[in-house]
Design a protein around this motif. Structure first.
Motif, mmCIF file in Angstrom:
data_model
loop_
_atom_site.group_PDB
_atom_site.id
_atom_site.type_symbol
_atom_site.label_atom_id
_atom_site.label_comp_id
_atom_site.label_asym_id
_atom_site.label_seq_id
_atom_site.Cartn_x
_atom_site.Cartn_y
_atom_site.Cartn_z
ATOM 1 N N PRO A 1 0.828 -1.213 0.000
ATOM 2 C CA PRO A 1 0.000 0.000 0.000
ATOM 3 C C PRO A 1 0.862 1.263 0.000
ATOM 4 N N ASP A 2 0.416 2.228 -0.783
ATOM 5 C CA ASP A 2 1.063 3.539 -0.822
ATOM 6 C C ASP A 2 0.075 4.538 -0.216
ATOM 7 N N VAL A 3 0.438 5.098 0.919
ATOM 8 C CA VAL A 3 -0.442 6.043 1.605
ATOM 9 C C VAL A 3 -0.118 7.450 1.112
ATOM 10 N N GLN A 4 -1.076 8.043 0.431
ATOM 11 C CA GLN A 4 -0.904 9.411 -0.079
ATOM 12 C C GLN A 4 -1.814 10.309 0.745
ATOM 13 N N TRP A 5 -1.199 11.095 1.631
ATOM 14 C CA TRP A 5 -1.982 11.790 2.656
ATOM 15 C C TRP A 5 -1.455 13.203 2.852
ATOM 16 N N SER A 6 -2.356 14.136 2.937
ATOM 17 C CA SER A 6 -1.956 15.539 3.141
ATOM 18 C C SER A 6 -3.053 16.258 3.919
ATOM 19 N N LEU A 7 -2.741 17.452 4.379
ATOM 20 C CA LEU A 7 -3.715 18.259 5.125
ATOM 21 C C LEU A 7 -4.271 19.358 4.234
ATOM 22 N N ASP A 8 -5.520 19.702 4.468
ATOM 23 C CA ASP A 8 -6.161 20.790 3.737
ATOM 24 C C ASP A 8 -6.266 22.018 4.652
ATOM 25 N N GLY A 9 -6.673 23.125 4.060
ATOM 26 C CA GLY A 9 -6.739 24.371 4.807
ATOM 27 C C GLY A 9 -7.739 24.347 5.946
ATOM 28 N N ARG A 10 -8.875 23.719 5.741
ATOM 29 C CA ARG A 10 -9.891 23.666 6.798
ATOM 30 C C ARG A 10 -9.357 22.907 8.011
ATOM 31 N N THR A 11 -8.689 21.815 7.736
ATOM 32 C CA THR A 11 -8.143 21.030 8.853
ATOM 33 C C THR A 11 -7.085 21.851 9.601
ATOM 34 N N ARG A 12 -6.227 22.539 8.866
ATOM 35 C CA ARG A 12 -5.208 23.376 9.525
ATOM 36 C C ARG A 12 -5.871 24.452 10.387
ATOM 37 N N ARG A 13 -6.886 25.085 9.842
ATOM 38 C CA ARG A 13 -7.557 26.138 10.619
ATOM 39 C C ARG A 13 -8.197 25.546 11.874
ATOM 40 N N THR A 14 -8.759 24.373 11.742
ATOM 41 C CA THR A 14 -9.421 23.771 12.902
ATOM 42 C C THR A 14 -8.394 23.380 13.965
ATOM 43 N N LEU A 15 -7.247 22.902 13.538
ATOM 44 C CA LEU A 15 -6.184 22.593 14.509
ATOM 45 C C LEU A 15 -5.776 23.861 15.267
ATOM 46 N N GLU A 16 -5.675 24.957 14.557
ATOM 47 C CA GLU A 16 -5.352 26.225 15.226
ATOM 48 C C GLU A 16 -6.465 26.625 16.194
ATOM 49 N N ARG A 17 -7.688 26.403 15.776
ATOM 50 C CA ARG A 17 -8.827 26.727 16.650
ATOM 51 C C ARG A 17 -8.791 25.874 17.929
#
Lengths: 554, 189
Positions: free
Chosen positions: A437-453
């Motif tokens: 398996p090749d895991v292709q994974w990244s974060l999006d802007g909404r997730t980044r903003r929510t982490l900051e929140r």
């Protein structure tokens, strides 16, 4: 059948792939209905008698964490090629019991809003099911896992009955957090735990080893080997160390004829059955479907939509912690007793308390929940075993380091995106020559903003508590919570999804998926209770398909 | 703080060893007035010899805090109980203590047990045991770190008595129940 007889079952009605919680529950329920079930499990059986020795491996620094449940090596080879590294072998266990062998055991229902994410929040997709559809299965799942909980979460969806077991008492540090949270207007409540607060279902209550993740030596924490034993008592055959290599269709390309599996001696066998259920987790299920490509299914089995492996998502961790000027009593137990869903459905809301509150945010955010840790800071025994000193000097170091830490965690929902996916890496093969398996994974802007929140809310609480903050996990250094979701998503449109609401694949009439792989979205709650609920629902649909009238019509 | 055979039983229980012969003997021998400094009499079929146990006690006198007493009463039953249940541990600890004695003989021309606490501490540091990674099949210092130093520290600090030294009566690895985590300092609720 002996423990070492790995030949196929001649009479199987149902072949289940995977002996984790979903596979175990499907097998048990179908066996209760009188059906012949065989379970193929890639990993080994782990003896209960070895649990204490495994616990010692978690504490003593001589051993790598993945070695506790024998993960790693050619069998478990993988690649991680996305923007974010994904530590796949830390995130799963192969064996009878599956990843519940190393899970922490937090079990809560998805919120009603989670099933209507696109309609209510404008991102992600709606589930083709409602909370009401799953509600009875949630209750059954809580009984199957033995959930200790209280009906004190004002943000949780409606319940029809209490949890099977009383909730664990809140920890001492929970009380410190609860007071601070109240002063800033943040409601706290108990955590439902799949661990026995009193004897239940033949298993002992928790005795406080403090090593729940990755090992509970007492058996108080639910793991699926318990349900597997119940299934076997009902006649289910479980073949361990039998990784399925591919699924084969026959003269009818719309039906699976056999699961081809390998045994330790290198022999391949064909397990035939009338119905097949994939319950091998959110990574190995899409991998197996992709490995099952054939002239009739050139892009992989059940992949007419092209969605197999896509929309991979996880929960992201956000956290913050430090020290207080008083004792906080950490590391007595290895599980959580309090959390907060106060921002789950309204992540940008403000709060007001007697000592201020959390400011509102108008950013586009995802769901999140807050957790209050009971194992913040160093464990004295682990610290002692890694120190460069001993005797009085070591004791002084331990006394200086232990005792005043607190910490908060949080889980953030990650919206599913097609680009995040499990694919096949054909440049690397496992011990049977299959692409890994090749895991292709990244974060999006909404997730980044929510982490900051989340960090913003945590900072308000920790400041009110008087914590000297010394660590923070946010968008820059976050990591996955090891919840593999979305890779065979459920939906009503066969061009957009892999399985139907009855968990049957759109393309293949006798193939179903019981896993978080079918989650269209994942909310911000730990997924295993929903996995269990869907597994019970899946079992009902398989049982219906096995009825003579259903069989006659295909 | 005085360690006891009861503490050894608690440490063995945490390791899941409650049914072995040594542990059973230990469980039967729980008289509170027993002399904790007494060197236990070993059964003829004990799994470790007197020299091995004496070397471990001598090491414990260095790696344990100085105000801990009753070390013999703690180490003997703990180590023999565990060795009886786990043959790989028995072989490893036997070999590691032999290694330690060999170094003492070569470098100090004396038995490790005869060196005195300061001499033992110095020898262990000169071997590099204090900074060695604990590796069961590693180099000599790594094996001594794993089978001698870390085994003793694990037995102590994963037990309630050792945890108390630090301020946690139910340390990780000890099945101390689900009450202490709810209590504040001094047992307050």
């Amino acid at each position: 059948m002996s423990a070492t007889d790995r030949t196929p079952s001649a009479e199987a009605d149902v072949c289940v792939v995977g002996a984790g919680p979903a596979g175990a529950l499907v097998a048990r329920e179908l066996a209760r209905e009188g059906h012949e079930v065989v379970v193929l499990e890639a990993g080994p059986r782990f003896e209960d008698a070895d649990r204490e020795a495994r616990m010692e491996r978690t504490i003593r620094p001589a051993y790598a964490p993945d070695s506790v449940w024998k993960m790693g090596g050619p069998r478990d080879a993988y690649r991680s090629t996305g923007d974010r590294h994904y530590p796949l072998n830390a995130a799963r266990v192969k064996g009878v019991g599956g990843s519940t062998l190393h899970w922490q055991g937090m079990v809560m229902r998805l919120h009603e809003s989670d099933f209507r994410r696109a309609s209510e929040s404008g991102y992600g997709v709606d589930w083709p099911l409602s909370y009401e559809d799953l509600r009875p299965y949630y209750a059954r799942a809580e009984r199957a896992l033995g959930v200790a909980g209280a009906s004190d979460n004002p943000f949780a969806p409606p319940r029809e009955e209490p949890h099977p077991l009383p909730a664990f008492e809140p920890s001492y540090s929970d009380a410190l957090f609860a007071e601070a949270c109240e002063r800033v207007g943040v409601t706290t409540h108990s955590v439902p735990n799949a661990r026995n607060s009193e004897p239940y279902d033949g298993r002992s209550p928790c005795v406080g080893y403090g090593t729940c993740k990755p090992v509970c030596p007492s058996g108080a924490k639910y793991d699926a080997s318990h349900t597997v034993r119940q299934a076997e008592a009902l006649g289910v055959e479980v073949i361990d160390r039998a990784p399925v290599q591919r699924l084969e269709t026959g003269s009818d390309p719309g039906r699976v004829e056999a699961a081809v599996y390998a045994t330790p001696d290198g022999t391949e066998h064909r397990q035939t059955a009338r119905e097949f259920v994939l319950a091998a987790g959110g990574v190995e299920i899409p991998r197996l479907l992709l490995l099952s490509a054939s002239p009739d299914h050139p892009d992989g089995l059940a992949n007419r939509s092209g969605a197999v492996g896509r929309y991979f998502h996880d929960h992201l961790f956000a956290g913050m912690g430090g020290t207080l000027d008083r004792r906080t009593r950490q590391n007595h137990v290895g599980f959580l007793t309090s959390e907060s869903h106060a921002f789950y459905d309204e992540p940008g809301r403000s709060t007001t308390g007697t000592a201020g509150g959390v400011p509102a945010s108008d950013a586009a955010l995802s769901a999140f929940k807050l957790e209050f840790l009971n194992y913040a800071g160093p464990s004295p025994v682990e610290m002692a075993l890694s120190a460069d000193d001993w005797g009085d000097s070591l004791l002084a170091s331990l006394r200086g380091a232990y005792g005043t830490h607190v910490g908060m965690g949080g889980l953030v929902e990650q919206p599913p995106r097609a680009a995040n996916r499990i694919a096949l890496d054909r440049s690397t093969t496992d011990d049977h020559g299959n692409p890994v398996p090749d895991v292709q994974w990244s974060l999006d802007g909404r997730t980044r903003r929510t982490l900051e929140r989340v960090n913003e809310v945590q900072a308000v609480v920790l400041e009110e508590l008087g914590v000297d903050v010394d660590w923070r996990v946010g968008p820059e250094n976050t990591g996955p919570a090891f919840h593999h979701m979305g890779t065979t998503r459920m939906g009503t449109d066969p061009d957009e999804s892999v399985v139907r609401p009855d968990l049957r694949t759109h393309d293949v009439g006798n193939l179903r998926v019981a896993s978080s792989a079918v989650f269209p979205t994942g909310g911000a709650t730990n997924p295993t209770l929903t996995i269990a609920a869907l597994a019970l629902k899946c079992a009902d649909h398989v049982a219906a398909a096995l009825e003579p009238s259903a069989s006659a019509t295909g | 703080m005085r360690l006891s055979r009861r503490d050894a039983l608690a440490a063995l229980t945490g390791a899941g060893i409650v049914s072995g012969g040594a542990a059973a003997t230990l469980a039967r021998d729980q008289s509170p007035d027993a002399n904790p400094d007494r060197v236990p009499e070993l059964d003829a079929d004990t799994v470790l010899d007197e020299e091995t146990l004496a070397t471990l006690v001598a090491a414990a006198e260095v790696v344990f805090p100085s105000d801990v007493s009753g070390i013999t009463a703690f180490v003997y039953p703990y180590v023999t109980g565990k060795a009886g249940e786990r043959p790989a541990f028995r072989d490893g600890v036997d070999a590691a203590t032999t290694t330690l004695e060999t170094y003492a003989d070569l470098w100090r021309d004396a038995s490790f047990t005869a060196l005195g606490p300061a001499g033992r501490d110095g020898l262990l540091r000169e071997m590099g045991v204090h900074t060695a990674d604990p590796v069961p099949d590693g180099t000599h210092p790594e094996r001594v770190r794993f089978y001698v130093v870390n085994e003793l520290l694990y037995a102590l600090y994963a037990s309630p008595t050792g945890g108390d030294l630090v301020g946690i009566e139910n340390p990780q690895g000890h099945p101390g129940g689900t009450v202490s985590y709810t209590q504040g300092p001094g047992g307050r609720r």
